[in-house]
Design a protein around this motif. Structure first.
Motif, PDB file in Angstrom:
ATOM      1  N   MET A 121       0.842  -1.196   0.000  1.00  0.00           N
ATOM      2  CA  MET A 121       0.000   0.000   0.000  1.00  0.00           C
ATOM      3  C   MET A 121       0.879   1.249   0.000  1.00  0.00           C
ATOM      4  O   MET A 121       1.843   1.328   0.759  1.00  0.00           O
ATOM      5  CB  MET A 121      -0.897  -0.007   1.230  1.00  0.00           C
ATOM      6  CG  MET A 121      -1.838   1.139   1.317  1.00  0.00           C
ATOM      7  SD  MET A 121      -2.836   0.996   2.810  1.00  0.00           S
ATOM      8  CE  MET A 121      -4.441   1.019   2.094  1.00  0.00           C
ATOM      9  N   ALA A 122       0.542   2.195  -0.848  1.00  0.00           N
ATOM     10  CA  ALA A 122       1.250   3.470  -0.901  1.00  0.00           C
ATOM     11  C   ALA A 122       0.611   4.437   0.091  1.00  0.00           C
ATOM     12  O   ALA A 122      -0.553   4.288   0.446  1.00  0.00           O
ATOM     13  CB  ALA A 122       1.180   4.033  -2.320  1.00  0.00           C
ATOM     14  N   PRO A 123       1.374   5.443   0.521  1.00  0.00           N
ATOM     15  CA  PRO A 123       0.793   6.451   1.411  1.00  0.00           C
ATOM     16  C   PRO A 123      -0.391   7.163   0.753  1.00  0.00           C
ATOM     17  O   PRO A 123      -0.450   7.287  -0.462  1.00  0.00           O
ATOM     18  CB  PRO A 123       1.938   7.438   1.647  1.00  0.00           C
ATOM     19  CG  PRO A 123       3.176   6.671   1.331  1.00  0.00           C
ATOM     20  CD  PRO A 123       2.790   5.692   0.269  1.00  0.00           C
ATOM     21  N   HIS A 124      -1.309   7.644   1.560  1.00  0.00           N
ATOM     22  CA  HIS A 124      -2.467   8.384   1.045  1.00  0.00           C
ATOM     23  C   HIS A 124      -2.176   9.871   0.924  1.00  0.00           C
ATOM     24  O   HIS A 124      -2.916  10.600   0.278  1.00  0.00           O
ATOM     25  CB  HIS A 124      -3.673   8.179   1.959  1.00  0.00           C
ATOM     26  CG  HIS A 124      -4.167   6.774   1.971  1.00  0.00           C
ATOM     27  ND1 HIS A 124      -4.878   6.236   0.927  1.00  0.00           N
ATOM     28  CD2 HIS A 124      -4.042   5.797   2.880  1.00  0.00           C
ATOM     29  CE1 HIS A 124      -5.179   4.974   1.210  1.00  0.00           C
ATOM     30  NE2 HIS A 124      -4.670   4.685   2.386  1.00  0.00           N
ATOM     31  N   HIS A 125      -1.090  10.337   1.545  1.00  0.00           N
ATOM     32  CA  HIS A 125      -0.759  11.761   1.526  1.00  0.00           C
ATOM     33  C   HIS A 125       0.756  11.919   1.470  1.00  0.00           C
ATOM     34  O   HIS A 125       1.482  11.235   2.194  1.00  0.00           O
ATOM     35  CB  HIS A 125      -1.307  12.448   2.783  1.00  0.00           C
ATOM     36  CG  HIS A 125      -1.163  13.924   2.758  1.00  0.00           C
ATOM     37  ND1 HIS A 125      -2.098  14.743   2.185  1.00  0.00           N
ATOM     38  CD2 HIS A 125      -0.187  14.730   3.224  1.00  0.00           C
ATOM     39  CE1 HIS A 125      -1.700  15.996   2.307  1.00  0.00           C
ATOM     40  NE2 HIS A 125      -0.550  16.016   2.931  1.00  0.00           N
ATOM     41  N   TYR A 126       1.210  12.797   0.611  1.00  0.00           N
ATOM     42  CA  TYR A 126       2.635  13.072   0.464  1.00  0.00           C
ATOM     43  C   TYR A 126       2.897  14.535   0.767  1.00  0.00           C
ATOM     44  O   TYR A 126       2.067  15.391   0.471  1.00  0.00           O
ATOM     45  CB  TYR A 126       3.097  12.797  -0.975  1.00  0.00           C
ATOM     46  CG  TYR A 126       3.053  11.346  -1.360  1.00  0.00           C
ATOM     47  CD1 TYR A 126       4.191  10.557  -1.279  1.00  0.00           C
ATOM     48  CD2 TYR A 126       1.886  10.768  -1.824  1.00  0.00           C
ATOM     49  CE1 TYR A 126       4.158   9.220  -1.649  1.00  0.00           C
ATOM     50  CE2 TYR A 126       1.847   9.433  -2.198  1.00  0.00           C
ATOM     51  CZ  TYR A 126       2.987   8.669  -2.114  1.00  0.00           C
ATOM     52  OH  TYR A 126       2.954   7.360  -2.476  1.00  0.00           O
ATOM     53  N   THR A 127       4.065  14.833   1.320  1.00  0.00           N
ATOM     54  CA  THR A 127       4.498  16.204   1.554  1.00  0.00           C
ATOM     55  C   THR A 127       5.893  16.350   0.972  1.00  0.00           C
ATOM     56  O   THR A 127       6.783  15.565   1.293  1.00  0.00           O
ATOM     57  CB  THR A 127       4.528  16.527   3.061  1.00  0.00           C
ATOM     58  OG1 THR A 127       3.241  16.254   3.615  1.00  0.00           O
ATOM     59  CG2 THR A 127       4.872  17.971   3.307  1.00  0.00           C
ATOM     60  N   ALA A 148       5.026  21.439  -1.593  1.00  0.00           N
ATOM     61  CA  ALA A 148       3.772  20.931  -2.165  1.00  0.00           C
ATOM     62  C   ALA A 148       3.309  19.760  -1.329  1.00  0.00           C
ATOM     63  O   ALA A 148       4.099  19.107  -0.662  1.00  0.00           O
ATOM     64  CB  ALA A 148       3.968  20.500  -3.610  1.00  0.00           C
ATOM     65  N   GLU A 149       2.014  19.500  -1.376  1.00  0.00           N
ATOM     66  CA  GLU A 149       1.487  18.324  -0.696  1.00  0.00           C
ATOM     67  C   GLU A 149       0.214  17.889  -1.390  1.00  0.00           C
ATOM     68  O   GLU A 149      -0.428  18.657  -2.085  1.00  0.00           O
ATOM     69  CB  GLU A 149       1.243  18.586   0.787  1.00  0.00           C
ATOM     70  CG  GLU A 149       0.254  19.670   1.110  1.00  0.00           C
ATOM     71  CD  GLU A 149       0.134  19.889   2.609  1.00  0.00           C
ATOM     72  OE1 GLU A 149      -0.052  18.901   3.348  1.00  0.00           O
ATOM     73  OE2 GLU A 149       0.234  21.043   3.043  1.00  0.00           O
ATOM     74  N   GLY A 150      -0.093  16.613  -1.247  1.00  0.00           N
ATOM     75  CA  GLY A 150      -1.301  16.084  -1.860  1.00  0.00           C
ATOM     76  C   GLY A 150      -1.286  14.574  -1.875  1.00  0.00           C
ATOM     77  O   GLY A 150      -0.521  13.929  -1.154  1.00  0.00           O
ATOM     78  N   THR A 151      -2.118  14.011  -2.736  1.00  0.00           N
ATOM     79  CA  THR A 151      -2.282  12.560  -2.798  1.00  0.00           C
ATOM     80  C   THR A 151      -1.146  11.862  -3.526  1.00  0.00           C
ATOM     81  O   THR A 151      -0.996  10.653  -3.416  1.00  0.00           O
ATOM     82  CB  THR A 151      -3.578  12.196  -3.521  1.00  0.00           C
ATOM     83  OG1 THR A 151      -3.487  12.647  -4.877  1.00  0.00           O
ATOM     84  CG2 THR A 151      -4.785  12.822  -2.851  1.00  0.00           C
ATOM     85  N   GLY A 152      -0.374  12.596  -4.296  1.00  0.00           N
ATOM     86  CA  GLY A 152       0.677  11.986  -5.097  1.00  0.00           C
ATOM     87  C   GLY A 152       0.163  11.458  -6.413  1.00  0.00           C
ATOM     88  O   GLY A 152       0.901  10.894  -7.202  1.00  0.00           O
ATOM     89  N   ARG A 153      -1.103  11.637  -6.662  1.00  0.00           N
ATOM     90  CA  ARG A 153      -1.696  11.136  -7.895  1.00  0.00           C
ATOM     91  C   ARG A 153      -1.929  12.231  -8.928  1.00  0.00           C
ATOM     92  O   ARG A 153      -2.489  12.010  -9.966  1.00  0.00           O
ATOM     93  CB  ARG A 153      -3.018  10.429  -7.601  1.00  0.00           C
ATOM     94  CG  ARG A 153      -2.789   9.016  -7.087  1.00  0.00           C
ATOM     95  CD  ARG A 153      -3.193   8.941  -5.634  1.00  0.00           C
ATOM     96  NE  ARG A 153      -2.966   7.601  -5.097  1.00  0.00           N
ATOM     97  CZ  ARG A 153      -2.146   7.380  -4.090  1.00  0.00           C
ATOM     98  NH1 ARG A 153      -1.453   8.354  -3.554  1.00  0.00           N
ATOM     99  NH2 ARG A 153      -2.010   6.177  -3.612  1.00  0.00           N
TER     100      ARG A 153
END
Length: 57
Positions: free
Chosen positions: A12-18, A40-45
């Motif tokens: 499983m990949a993280p749901h939130h990236y910073t 930046a931050e967000g879902t990574g998608r």
């Protein structure tokens, strides 16, 4: 990737990236990273995120 995880059949990949423009000096743990400005931050998608940040595209 799954082959590197013996006994596992999923990952499983993280749901939130910073993303930060710099790295903390010295040993890193959550507190030093939390003190750095966030680039930046967000879902990574979002494929546009990397395109907006120099050095990541």
């Amino acid at each position: 990737m799954i082959d590197a995880l013996p006994g596992r059949d999923t990952a499983m990949a993280p749901h939130h990236y910073t993303l930060h423009a710099a790295t903390p000096a010295g040993p890193a743990g959550p507190p030093p990273w939390q003190q750095l400005p966030v680039a930046a931050e967000g879902t990574g998608r979002d494929p546009g995120t990397a395109a907006r940040l120099p050095g990541l595209a």
